[in-house]
Design a protein around this motif. Structure first.
Motif, PDB file in Angstrom:
ATOM      1  N   THR A 182       0.835  -1.208   0.000  1.00  0.00           N
ATOM      2  CA  THR A 182       0.000   0.000   0.000  1.00  0.00           C
ATOM      3  C   THR A 182       0.864   1.250   0.000  1.00  0.00           C
ATOM      4  O   THR A 182       0.605   2.198  -0.754  1.00  0.00           O
ATOM      5  N   SER A 183       1.914   1.243   0.799  1.00  0.00           N
ATOM      6  CA  SER A 183       2.832   2.391   0.841  1.00  0.00           C
ATOM      7  C   SER A 183       3.491   2.618  -0.509  1.00  0.00           C
ATOM      8  O   SER A 183       3.600   3.763  -0.974  1.00  0.00           O
ATOM      9  N   ARG A 184       3.926   1.550  -1.153  1.00  0.00           N
ATOM     10  CA  ARG A 184       4.581   1.666  -2.462  1.00  0.00           C
ATOM     11  C   ARG A 184       3.607   2.222  -3.504  1.00  0.00           C
ATOM     12  O   ARG A 184       3.976   3.083  -4.310  1.00  0.00           O
ATOM     13  N   ILE A 185       2.386   1.731  -3.487  1.00  0.00           N
ATOM     14  CA  ILE A 185       1.410   2.197  -4.479  1.00  0.00           C
ATOM     15  C   ILE A 185       1.026   3.648  -4.213  1.00  0.00           C
ATOM     16  O   ILE A 185       0.920   4.446  -5.151  1.00  0.00           O
ATOM     17  N   CYS A 186       0.829   4.007  -2.953  1.00  0.00           N
ATOM     18  CA  CYS A 186       0.501   5.406  -2.621  1.00  0.00           C
ATOM     19  C   CYS A 186       1.605   6.346  -3.081  1.00  0.00           C
ATOM     20  O   CYS A 186       1.327   7.426  -3.623  1.00  0.00           O
ATOM     21  N   ALA A 187       2.853   5.955  -2.900  1.00  0.00           N
ATOM     22  CA  ALA A 187       3.975   6.778  -3.364  1.00  0.00           C
ATOM     23  C   ALA A 187       3.935   6.915  -4.886  1.00  0.00           C
ATOM     24  O   ALA A 187       4.172   8.004  -5.432  1.00  0.00           O
ATOM     25  N   ALA A 188       3.611   5.838  -5.579  1.00  0.00           N
ATOM     26  CA  ALA A 188       3.511   5.889  -7.042  1.00  0.00           C
ATOM     27  C   ALA A 188       2.359   6.785  -7.480  1.00  0.00           C
ATOM     28  O   ALA A 188       2.487   7.539  -8.450  1.00  0.00           O
ATOM     29  N   GLY A 196       4.356  -2.201 -13.108  1.00  0.00           N
ATOM     30  CA  GLY A 196       5.421  -1.353 -12.586  1.00  0.00           C
ATOM     31  C   GLY A 196       5.770  -1.703 -11.154  1.00  0.00           C
ATOM     32  O   GLY A 196       6.891  -1.450 -10.702  1.00  0.00           O
ATOM     33  N   ILE A 197       4.808  -2.278 -10.439  1.00  0.00           N
ATOM     34  CA  ILE A 197       5.003  -2.700  -9.047  1.00  0.00           C
ATOM     35  C   ILE A 197       4.603  -4.157  -8.936  1.00  0.00           C
ATOM     36  O   ILE A 197       3.485  -4.519  -9.314  1.00  0.00           O
ATOM     37  N   SER A 198       5.495  -4.990  -8.416  1.00  0.00           N
ATOM     38  CA  SER A 198       5.190  -6.406  -8.183  1.00  0.00           C
ATOM     39  C   SER A 198       5.182  -6.687  -6.696  1.00  0.00           C
ATOM     40  O   SER A 198       6.091  -6.280  -5.979  1.00  0.00           O
ATOM     41  N   VAL A 213       0.021  -2.864 -11.152  1.00  0.00           N
ATOM     42  CA  VAL A 213       0.445  -3.701 -10.027  1.00  0.00           C
ATOM     43  C   VAL A 213       0.132  -5.162 -10.334  1.00  0.00           C
ATOM     44  O   VAL A 213      -0.959  -5.484 -10.813  1.00  0.00           O
ATOM     45  N   TRP A 214       1.073  -6.043 -10.030  1.00  0.00           N
ATOM     46  CA  TRP A 214       0.869  -7.494 -10.101  1.00  0.00           C
ATOM     47  C   TRP A 214       1.038  -8.056  -8.697  1.00  0.00           C
ATOM     48  O   TRP A 214       2.016  -7.749  -8.012  1.00  0.00           O
ATOM     49  N   VAL A 215       0.068  -8.860  -8.256  1.00  0.00           N
ATOM     50  CA  VAL A 215       0.097  -9.479  -6.924  1.00  0.00           C
ATOM     51  C   VAL A 215       0.052 -10.989  -7.097  1.00  0.00           C
ATOM     52  O   VAL A 215      -0.805 -11.507  -7.814  1.00  0.00           O
TER      53      VAL A 215
END
Length: 193
Positions: free
Chosen positions: A17-23, A187-189, A141-143
């Protein structure tokens, strides 16, 4: 200093969540689009819920969970196509998007929902991230996570109805991954335990 949770899934989702919010903040737009894809039980819905609660912009964010529009157990590809054509494309053009909820009990479309192009948007679900949808997103995002953990979480969440459909749905996920390689478009995994 943040205290780390003793729950590995909670820690992974908090960090994600922190990484995505920063993005999202890095996009410098009032209506950014976040697309979250991944296999069933990986934590996409939980991540989207946390992202909504922690949304870093003053303007609110909207959520389209593909579970709401997949047209039944064989509808992964069609649901993802509907999300792209009815919501992502109009949003990117500054137009109102409209999607219809799938009534799983009746096996038919139900009420319509509008998506405001002036607001941020999260699209979450397996099939959401493809070469056609990635250019329409600001944050991709990939989870994913181990098969056993994902299956246990998905069945605990969705109960017996999903148990009999697991292999059928997993085959569609496999086809999506083979055709679109969403993990390479992200862009975010995120890796959940």
């Amino acid at each position: 200093m943040h205290s780390r949770s003793s729950d590995p899934l909670d820690s992974a989702l908090t960090d994600a969540t922190s990484r995505i919010c920063a993005a999202v903040l890095g996009v410098a737009a009032s209506n950014p689009v976040v697309v979250i894809d991944g296999r069933s039980g990986a934590g996409k819905s939980s991540l989207a819920e946390r992202l909504i609660r922690g949304w870093p912009l003053r303007t609110p964010v909207q959520l389209l969970a593909l579970d709401s529009i997949y047209p039944g157990w064989d509808g992964l590809e069609r649901g993802a196509q509907t999300a792209r054509e009815a919501v992502l494309v109009p949003h990117g053009r500054g137009r109102l998007g409209i999607w219809r909820r799938w009534d799983w009990e009746r096996g038919e479309e139900a009420e319509a929902h509008a998506v405001d192009p002036a607001l941020g948007l999260i699209v979450e679900g397996c099939g959401a991230l493809t070469p056609a949808s990635a250019p329409l997103a600001d944050v991709t995002v990939w989870v994913d996570g181990p098969h056993a953990s994902r299956r246990a979480r998905a069945l605990a969440r969705d109960g017996g109805g999903f148990r009999v459909q697991w292999d059928r749905w997993a085959a569609q996920e496999d086809a999506h991954m083979a055709q679109h390689e969403p993990h390479l478009l992200a862009g975010i995994s995120i890796r959940t335990p």
